[in-house]
Design an enzyme around this catalytic site. Structure first.
Site, PDB file in Angstrom:
ATOM      1  N   SER A   1       4.521   3.258   7.445  1.00  0.00           N
ATOM      2  CA  SER A   1       3.580   1.904   6.688  1.00  0.00           C
ATOM      3  C   SER A   1       5.423   1.543   5.530  1.00  0.00           C
ATOM      4  O   SER A   1       5.842   2.446   5.435  1.00  0.00           O
ATOM      5  CB  SER A   1       3.070   2.407   5.607  1.00  0.00           C
ATOM      6  OG  SER A   1       1.915   1.783   5.863  1.00  0.00           O
TER       7      SER A   1
ATOM      8  N   HIS B   1       0.698  -1.180   0.005  1.00  0.00           N
ATOM      9  CA  HIS B   1      -0.490   0.361   0.359  1.00  0.00           C
ATOM     10  C   HIS B   1       0.494   1.290  -0.121  1.00  0.00           C
ATOM     11  O   HIS B   1       0.623   2.480   0.179  1.00  0.00           O
ATOM     12  CB  HIS B   1      -1.266   0.063   0.808  1.00  0.00           C
ATOM     13  CG  HIS B   1      -0.988   0.552   2.476  1.00  0.00           C
ATOM     14  ND1 HIS B   1       0.032  -0.575   3.593  1.00  0.00           N
ATOM     15  CD2 HIS B   1      -0.268   1.894   3.033  1.00  0.00           C
ATOM     16  CE1 HIS B   1      -0.092  -0.382   4.601  1.00  0.00           C
ATOM     17  NE2 HIS B   1      -0.061   1.533   4.431  1.00  0.00           N
TER      18      HIS B   1
ATOM     19  N   ASP C   1       0.595  -7.672   1.692  1.00  0.00           N
ATOM     20  CA  ASP C   1       0.328  -6.031   1.807  1.00  0.00           C
ATOM     21  C   ASP C   1       2.031  -5.801   1.540  1.00  0.00           C
ATOM     22  O   ASP C   1       2.595  -5.351   2.149  1.00  0.00           O
ATOM     23  CB  ASP C   1       0.544  -5.661   2.998  1.00  0.00           C
ATOM     24  CG  ASP C   1       0.185  -3.734   2.977  1.00  0.00           C
ATOM     25  OD1 ASP C   1       0.525  -3.711   1.808  1.00  0.00           O
ATOM     26  OD2 ASP C   1       0.230  -2.899   4.022  1.00  0.00           O
TER      27      ASP C   1
END
Lengths: 670, 364
Positions: free
Chosen positions: A207, A94, A125
């Site tokens: 992230s 992502h 992911d």
């Protein structure tokens, strides 16, 4: 002459009014920066000072491999970590999906490197990228996430809120709050299985960044937090994808493919007495073919005991499609161990279609390169000249409340993606997870960048160096890397023994234990066998998909024909070849490089020893929904100056068809 | 460290100045005490402490499950026979409260007692030989002390999965009364303020433990400062609730139930006599919220309002509409009737007497 620093004099004149200032001074004194400048206060025990010094050292050592990932236009971004000196780095899908095919990576030394997408695992992911601007990069040391315990110290590094303009990573310290956590998909295709839970502060921008253990070893990739009513900031509960899962996927990611996760093809449920029972099994699944049936109790999976459906889903989530994993089940008093080949969660091509928009080439010229770079999603890019590429509309995610969570999810724009988990056979067992009517708490992915709608916006052109390392192809994130691995295997195969001059008749004579004598004669035109059951013949022009002699071998003659074809005629003689990645091989340690080659309607998986490039095994699939004929090559002997297997074990449908031991091998030239 | 002085004064202490000085001192002490704590307990003990405390923690599932109201919370075992201490909340507003132990065993729990003022409840499951916290061995925490928080935060752990563990420090020891009007809480007693994000959905009723494994307190609810959008992380010290728990164990906080043998009272109170209509009684344990009041009725004159939640009748807990009706039927209209209701987060007591004008009592 000594000058007392002002902070010390303020410390000496403590009054009620001065207390706040004094306390700040104390805080400052205790900060790591001060620790280096002057000796610590005597009140701090030596062990504490030593522990702090060691911690600082570990963090300093870990830091150089931590990168800030920015979109090619410099806007938005997340974090990542370099895992090899040649520049491979991990991040979240992502994060990479926001950047597209190429991105800029900020290193802690303040420099920028161009990077290109390599492979993606949208369900897990995870994205693998490669930094291209230098010959050598500092790399993190990979740890063992299965040895992590609750209570272990851990620290996260990354670029939360995109704070560091010089790319010095922000470090947050915490403990491991939970291990082997399962987090349901959050309205998207991504699912966090077997992840690590930490209370180290994880915020937007973290992230894709690393979670390290106290020794500075990489144990996970931070990617999700339990964000609910408090806005998108740390709530003390964050999740990292375990590094051991990523190790399983790494070979596949390096192939440049869009990698799929696995399903067993069976649905499980936790009984009232705590046993995990098969409540449904698809008849065309490998699990069914291996004997798994309704009502069987699953005891262990991939060597891990299974006490709940969650535990099963945790194990399932760490394996890529196609791997064979041992499963132990109990039926009545009998316990059976089977090796199950895991199927993909998605249909062929389905996953790629879901993520194709994130893999659109901003400069694709359909006329120039038909069929390869052509995606509908490229259109916006073509309408906007590269020099008009807009800068980031926000510098960072500093206003967490202003963005709805959905906006920060990579697949938010595709509601169709919300259902795949319900379609999976291993659907959650609600009775096990939560009382009826209650939705489980769902962790959300951290926004890697402020606005994922920007995925639809024009992307800036790829840097020249990224362009040189990119090749678009349907089904791939970046086919350029697949090509490199094909080339590598081709060279390694020839280096391990060049059979190309031996295009003549191959004669292999010996014995098929325990049945009797066996003899094979192979050449370009036909494959003949004289077995205890009688003579058999396969012409090179026969239908490979249906002539699967001998009976119960799954197509031994076809497999032997394609084995010889690979050795003497090479990759080019097949209709299509691609590099699959790495996979385990039954009875062998480590992972093997897998090359998929299709020819005349059958698919062959060639397993190459990743150490010496030798062909160790092959699987010949005459039918997608049937068992392959497996050949395992062993006991090498020198024939005509090359190492040739004198032992070939043939297996089919979970059984050994036969073990051929050749006493006479003759390989002739044309 | 800079965030500390900014954070706590916003929580509006009684005395602004005192609070600020206190917190900053706490801050400074924390630095020293933290370091001290690290060496007193070696890493191996830390893991053993966590494993031990996880065994004494339970997951509780009950009512809720719609938006913003999670149907789960946490609890701790306080006896080998299955007494579970937790927070009194809507999760317990059902006959079907389940308790899941660390080993995955799941039990239906019985409500033994509850004190809505302290916001604690005592459950009982039918089990034996359970690892549990000894309240008598509980520890008081000093400011700056390193602590562990164990709870089923966000409901992450299911079945035999271990509850989550977070670490932090006691940042301040204060009283929630200081936050009246800012944080909506009926509990007004002493609390430990924590510097970790412990109070999340599902955390309520979890354990706050010292590094040696001794219980320090019970994790509180989610409390949000509506003025500043700050969320408070706190725990109630064992000392603040110990006596009440003891009384609960002795059966003194027994909630009224509808199925107790009733003795006929000729001229008893009833909802009709009070002039109260409750919200529709649709589930087995509908909380007795007042829906409407008859004009001029004794209840209206006493100052009760729609949306008041009736907690006690004559100091007897009435956890459901049914229990309320049963309890009323046991009280003669000639006797005094004291009602304790919760209005927003305030506890309000009213007394109704025959022949006398109803009087509104003060804050208990």
């Amino acid at each position: 002459m000594t000058v007392r620093p002002a902070r010390q004099s303020s410390f000496t004149c403590v009054s009620r009014r001065g207390l706040p200032l004094a306390a700040l001074a104390v805080a400052w004194l205790a900060s790591p920066a001060m620790a280096q400048e002057q000796p610590l206060d005597r009140a701090v025990p030596a062990t504490v000072a030593e522990a702090e010094r060691a911690r600082i050292e570990v963090m300093q050592k870990a830091s150089p491999a931590v990168i800030a990932i920015l979109n090619a236009d410099g806007g938005g971004g997340g974090s990542g970590v370099i895992i090899s000196a040649d520049g491979y780095a991990l991040t979240n899908f992502h994060v990479s999906s926001g950047a597209g095919l190429s991105m800029k990576c900020g290193l802690p030394d303040g420099t920028l490197s161009d990077a290109v997408i390599v492979g993606i695992d949208p369900t897990g992911d995870v994205a693998l990228i490669k930094l291209l601007s230098r010959a050598e990069y500092p790399a993190a040391v990979m740890g063992d996430s299965d040895s992590v315990q609750v209570g272990d110290w851990a620290f996260a590094m990354g670029n939360p809120f995109l704070l560091a303009t010089d790319f010095t990573p922000t470090t947050t310290y915490g403990i491991i709050s939970g291990i082997h956590r399962y987090q349901y998909p959050s309205g998207t295709i991504l699912e966090y299985a077997d992840c690590l839970q930490t209370d180290a502060s994880i915020n937007p921008g973290n992230s894709g960044g690393p979670l390290f253990n106290a020794r500075g070893e990489l144990i996970g990739i931070n990617g999700r937090g339990s964000f609910e009513k408090r806005g998108r900031v740390n709530v003390g509960v964050a999740y990292a994808i375990s590094i051991n899962q990523i190790k399983n996927f790494l070979g596949h990611l390096k192939s440049g493919r869009v990698v799929d996760h696995a399903t067993l093809g069976a649905r499980l449920s936790t009984n009232l007495d705590g046993r995990v029972i098969v409540v449904d099994v698809l008849e065309d699944s490998d699990a069914y073919r291996r004997g798994l049936r309704y009502g069987d109790e699953v005891v262990s999976f991939a060597g891990r005991p299974i006490a709940s459906v969650n535990a099963f889903k945790n194990v399932l989530g760490i394996f890529p499609q196609g791997w064979r994993v041992p499963l132990v089940y109990r039926r009545g008093d009998a316990t059976e161990r089977i090796l199950v080949r895991l199927e993909g969660v998605h249909r062929t091509g389905e996953l790629w279609e879901k993520v194709a928009s994130t893999l659109a080439d901003p400069e694709a010229k359909p006329a120039a390169e038909p069929g390869e770079h052509q995606h509908e999603e490229d259109k916006p890019a073509e309408e906007t000249p590269p020099d008009e590429a807009a800068p980031a509309d926000r510098p960072a995610n500093e206003a967490p409340d202003d963005a709805k969570p959905e906006e920060n999810q990579p697949q938010g724009e595709k509601p169709a993606d919300a259902q795949p988990d319900e379609n999976k056979p291993e659907g959650a067992d609600p009775a096990d997870k939560n009382p009826p009517g209650e939705k489980p708490s769902r962790a959300r992915p951290l926004p890697g960048r402020p606005r994922l709608q920007r995925m639809g916006r024009p992307k800036p052109p790829m840097a020249a160096i990224a362009r040189q390392h990119y090749e678009g192809r349907v089904g791939y994130a970046n086919y350029w890397f697949n090509r490199q691995h094909q080339e590598r295997l081709r060279k390694a195969l020839v280096a391990s023994g060049d059979f190309t001059p031996l295009r003549g008749l191959w004669t292999l004579k010996g014995d098929l234990a325990p049945h009797g004598d066996a003899e094979f004669k192979l050449d370009d035109k036909q494959t003949q066998a004289v077995l205890p059951g009688g003579p058999l013949r396969l012409l090179a022009t026969d239908d490979f998909t249906s002539l699967l002699d001998p009976v119960d071998s799954g197509g031994l003659l076809v497999a032997l024909h394609l084995w010889r074809q690979m050795l003497v005629s090479g990759f080019e003689s097949f209709d299509e070849v691609h590099y699959l990645g790495t996979a385990p091989l039954d009875g062998h340690k480590g992972l093997f490089d897998v090359l998929v080659a299709t020819h005349r309607g059958v698919e062959c998986h060639f397993y190459f020893d990743s150490e010496d490039g030798r062909l160790a095994a092959l699987e010949m699939y005459a039918d997608d929904a049937a068992d392959p004929c497996e050949l395992y090559f062993g006991e090498l002997v020198e024939v005509a100056g090359r190492l040739c297997p004198s032992r070939i074990e043939a297996r089919y449908a979970g059984e050994v068809y036969g073990v051929f031991k050749f006493s006479h091998i003759e390989l002739l030239g044309p | 460290m800079m965030d500390y002085p900014l954070f706590v004064p916003r929580a509006r202490c009684l005395s602004r100045a005192r609070c600020r000085v206190g917190v900053v001192v706490a801050c400074a002490v924390a630095l020293v005490a933290t370091s001290g704590g690290a060496i007193r307990v070696a890493a191996a003990d830390w893991h053993a402490t966590i494993a031990g405390a996880q065994q004494k923690s339970v997951k509780i599932h009950g009512a809720g499950g719609f938006r913003g109201l999670e149907a789960y919370q946490s609890g701790i075992l306080i006896s080998a026979e299955g007494h579970v201490l937790t927070l009194w909340s809507y999760v317990l507003d059902t006959e079907d409260v389940s308790v899941t132990l660390d080993d995955g065993r799941k039990f239906t729990a019985k409500l033994l007692g509850a004190d809505p003022k302290l916001e604690i409840a005592l459950l009982k499951i039918d089990a034996a030989d359970l690892s549990h916290f000894e309240l008598t061995e509980a520890a008081a925490a000093s400011i700056g002390q390193r602590v562990l928080a164990l709870s089923n935060v966000f409901g992450i752990a299911t079945g035999e999965e271990a509850v989550s563990v977070q670490h932090g420090h006691v940042a301040a020891a204060t009283s929630l009364a200081a936050h009246r009007g800012v944080f909506e809480s009926t509990y007004r007693g002493p609390v430990y303020i924590l510097d970790a994000m412990t109070n999340n959905p599902g955390s309520a009723g979890g354990a706050l433990v010292a590094l040696d494994g001794r219980l320090i307190g019970l994790l509180g609810k989610e409390l949000r400062d509506s003025a500043h959008n700050v969320w408070l992380n706190y725990a109630m010290p064992v000392s603040a609730i110990e006596e009440t728990v003891r009384q609960m164990l002795a059966g003194r906080f027994k909630p009224s139930t509808a199925d107790e043998p009733a003795t006929a009272v000729a001229n008893s109170w009833s909802l009709e006599a009070l002039g109260v209509v409750l919200v529709p009684d649709l589930v087995p344990r509908t909380p007795p919220f007042i829906d409407t009041l008859r004009r001029g009725s004794p209840a209206e004159q006493a100052g009760l309002l729609p949306d008041d939640l009736v907690l006690y009748i004559n100091n007897r807990l009435v956890p459901s509409a049914q229990a309320l009706r049963a309890e009323l039927s046991q009280i003669d209209q000639g006797d005094e009737l004291r009602l304790t209701v919760m209005r927003h987060s305030e506890l309000i007591e009213v007394t109704l007497r025959v022949g006398a004008a109803p009087s509104q009592g003060g804050q208990p």
